[in-house]
Design an enzyme around this catalytic site. Sequence first.
Site, PDB file in Angstrom:
ATOM      1  N   ILE A  96       0.839  -1.202   0.000  1.00 18.78           N
ATOM      2  CA  ILE A  96       0.000   0.000   0.000  1.00 18.78           C
ATOM      3  C   ILE A  96       0.873   1.252   0.000  1.00 18.78           C
ATOM      4  O   ILE A  96       0.506   2.284  -0.551  1.00 18.78           O
ATOM      5  CB  ILE A  96      -0.917   0.012   1.252  1.00 18.78           C
ATOM      6  CG1 ILE A  96      -1.691  -1.310   1.378  1.00 18.78           C
ATOM      7  CG2 ILE A  96      -1.861   1.209   1.236  1.00 18.78           C
ATOM      8  CD1 ILE A  96      -2.521  -1.686   0.177  1.00 18.78           C
ATOM      9  N   TYR A 159     -13.084   3.856  -6.259  1.00 16.18           N
ATOM     10  CA  TYR A 159     -14.221   3.999  -5.339  1.00 16.18           C
ATOM     11  C   TYR A 159     -15.384   4.680  -6.071  1.00 16.18           C
ATOM     12  O   TYR A 159     -16.538   4.310  -5.908  1.00 16.18           O
ATOM     13  CB  TYR A 159     -13.874   4.833  -4.093  1.00 16.18           C
ATOM     14  CG  TYR A 159     -12.539   4.534  -3.425  1.00 16.18           C
ATOM     15  CD1 TYR A 159     -11.894   3.310  -3.590  1.00 16.18           C
ATOM     16  CD2 TYR A 159     -11.928   5.494  -2.618  1.00 16.18           C
ATOM     17  CE1 TYR A 159     -10.664   3.065  -2.977  1.00 16.18           C
ATOM     18  CE2 TYR A 159     -10.712   5.255  -1.999  1.00 16.18           C
ATOM     19  CZ  TYR A 159     -10.074   4.046  -2.191  1.00 16.18           C
ATOM     20  OH  TYR A 159      -8.872   3.828  -1.589  1.00 16.18           O
ATOM     21  N   GLU A 209      -4.766   5.436 -17.050  1.00 13.09           N
ATOM     22  CA  GLU A 209      -4.497   6.868 -16.973  1.00 13.09           C
ATOM     23  C   GLU A 209      -3.272   7.171 -17.815  1.00 13.09           C
ATOM     24  O   GLU A 209      -2.605   6.257 -18.308  1.00 13.09           O
ATOM     25  CB  GLU A 209      -4.326   7.320 -15.514  1.00 13.09           C
ATOM     26  CG  GLU A 209      -3.132   6.711 -14.807  1.00 13.09           C
ATOM     27  CD  GLU A 209      -3.107   7.023 -13.302  1.00 13.09           C
ATOM     28  OE1 GLU A 209      -4.175   7.146 -12.683  1.00 13.09           O
ATOM     29  OE2 GLU A 209      -2.001   7.124 -12.749  1.00 13.09           O
ATOM     30  N   HIS A 247       0.201  10.936  -9.370  1.00  9.29           N
ATOM     31  CA  HIS A 247       0.880   9.634  -9.334  1.00  9.29           C
ATOM     32  C   HIS A 247       2.276   9.745  -9.940  1.00  9.29           C
ATOM     33  O   HIS A 247       2.460  10.448 -10.931  1.00  9.29           O
ATOM     34  CB  HIS A 247       0.100   8.596 -10.155  1.00  9.29           C
ATOM     35  CG  HIS A 247      -1.064   8.003  -9.433  1.00  9.29           C
ATOM     36  ND1 HIS A 247      -2.152   7.481 -10.091  1.00  9.29           N
ATOM     37  CD2 HIS A 247      -1.308   7.832  -8.111  1.00  9.29           C
ATOM     38  CE1 HIS A 247      -3.020   7.020  -9.197  1.00  9.29           C
ATOM     39  NE2 HIS A 247      -2.536   7.222  -7.996  1.00  9.29           N
TER      40      HIS A 247
END
Lengths: 292, 368
Positions: A96, A159, A209, A247
């Site tokens: 994570i 989500y 992406e 990111h």
Amino acid sequence: MSVLINKNTKVIVQGITGAMGKTHAGLMKAYGTKIVAGVTPGKGGTEVDGVPVYDSVAEAVEKTDANCSVIFVPPYLCLDAALEAIDAGIPLISVITEGLPPMDAVKLHAAAEAKGVLVNGPNCPGIITPGECLIGIHPGSIYMAGRVGLISRSGTLTYEIGLGLKQAGIGLSTAVGIGGDPIIGIDQITSLKLFEADKDTDIIILVGEIGGSAEEEAADYIKEHIKKPIIGYIAGRTAPPGKRMGHAGAIISGNKGTAESKTKAFEAAGVKVAKTPSEIVDLVKAKVSVAV
Amino acid sequence: MRLREYEAKALFREFGIPTPQGLVIKVAEEAFNIKTFPATLKTQVLTGGRGKAGGIQFANNPEEAYVHAQNIFKLKIKDDMPTAILVEPKVTIKKEIYTSILIDRAYRGPIIMASAEGGVEIESSGAIEIVPIPGGQYHPFLGRKMATKLGFKGKDVLKYADIVQKLWNVYSTNDCDLVEINPLIIDGDDNFVALDGKVTINEDSVDRQPRFQGQLAEHLTDLGEREFKGKMLGLNIVELEGNIGILCNGAGLTMATMDLVFHHGGKPSNFLDVGGGASKAHVARALDLVSSDENVKVLLVNILGGITDCVEIANALKYYKETRPNANLVVRLVGNNETAAQKIMNDAGIPMTNVLDEAVKKAVAVAA
């Protein structure tokens, strides 16, 4: 059924005594995940929310038969933690942690590949098989169980889509948050392969992406190997080149990694590409009604 | 974090890579200390294209050097004002080569990238050769392999491979994203010399590199104001040209929101990913940063709380509204602790729009 994790997955949490590890071990346990142990070197013999803590992954595996590890340790300790899990024979590791130094990531993946270990991430939300097992930081209540497989480079966007689908009465077999770093373990192709083989997944959503060429490679793979319908989406269609969009991996370099190239590749592979997150839900809905 | 040329070259020399005997001057008067002519004066900015912008000049004597130095110190290139000039003697060039080490996603690890034609932009250079470094484990034969690809023979193979080994040492010891020598030259005495140097330290790794700790601010002088402040505050912000300020959580959702603004006919002023698990204080700083651009007509806040607690966001918004009662806010706030956040927002008199498309359309309408 599902891919990668299910109700029988036995999970250990590396870094369970840290703030992140503790919070999410509790949330994963409350969701129904079998959290069998935690590992923090030096804190063996203690407990966190009733979960026994061991000094080493090897000891935790020996005592609990764990077959999955979720890593929440800080970035500079992450490589060591992952190598320990690989050494202890854990077959599936979800990292994570965000901000892993790139050379550490290279070493981590090289070690995992040499031993045939699957690594999810780093810099990812983890994996969820709704109603059965959650590893990582997904908000469990946002998803419902169903027959759509979801693959995504982004956490919160996953989500968003999970929530939109739930509001439309559509559930997921498994959602795989593959992570936003330039070098990741379980990638789009690995996930596609698993969903294609999963008899309880009918439709696949592939959320890409900007940056890199993973979507283009996935498109080539889809052409040859995937028969199930796929809905695609690419985030960052309006991103300026040369800028890192949050990111580490989301950057258009020169003319490489653009949303346009990825969209074209998807469409050439027969993937229907949604322009907005809500359109993903509409396209899935249309496919579901056709299937029924 | 990109180093300036003179800093990169100091690092090269420390690791045994030869560079010209340079002199770093911080004020124009120091130009009178230059001993060797003709000399090259190079502005030490972080942006590219400094030659074209007039940042590189040649001088034949101290007086000429002084005039050039005065001009260079006044020359701002893009957003970057120089604080130093690197002065180097002119060298004889027999051959120019390009060599770099960086991580390549396709090879899943570091690669050596080189071209037998250096001195130009690598994109426009002829044949680019690549030798991957498998698993990030360097071995000397990799440098020799590249030497052969570039056409070197005999002793030159060893000389070139030695430079690559040392460049790898710079790269791996300092957690670099990129080390580049362009051009790497062969001088009049048949020695390999780094005539230019580019080193980028990985920003996630700076905190474990004692020599680079605390240096981030002085190496971001090429950024715009909001991006610079954002870096200092630990916020991912990218400047755009519109009038809708965006604040979201998570890179993918933020990109999707930015795309949606364009999709519905609006123009975002920025991309801002406030990150996961943001506190009230962190969000308040992010709101201030976004609205510090005077073009911003409306703030679009889109938060999907997973690891993020919606109450923290709501409290930050409440505070923002109290201090700026006339600000236009369009807020979508769903997920973790949503009900409690809703109450705070109601009490503060901030309306919520919890369908993403609706929220974006509303923000676009306000900004139009």
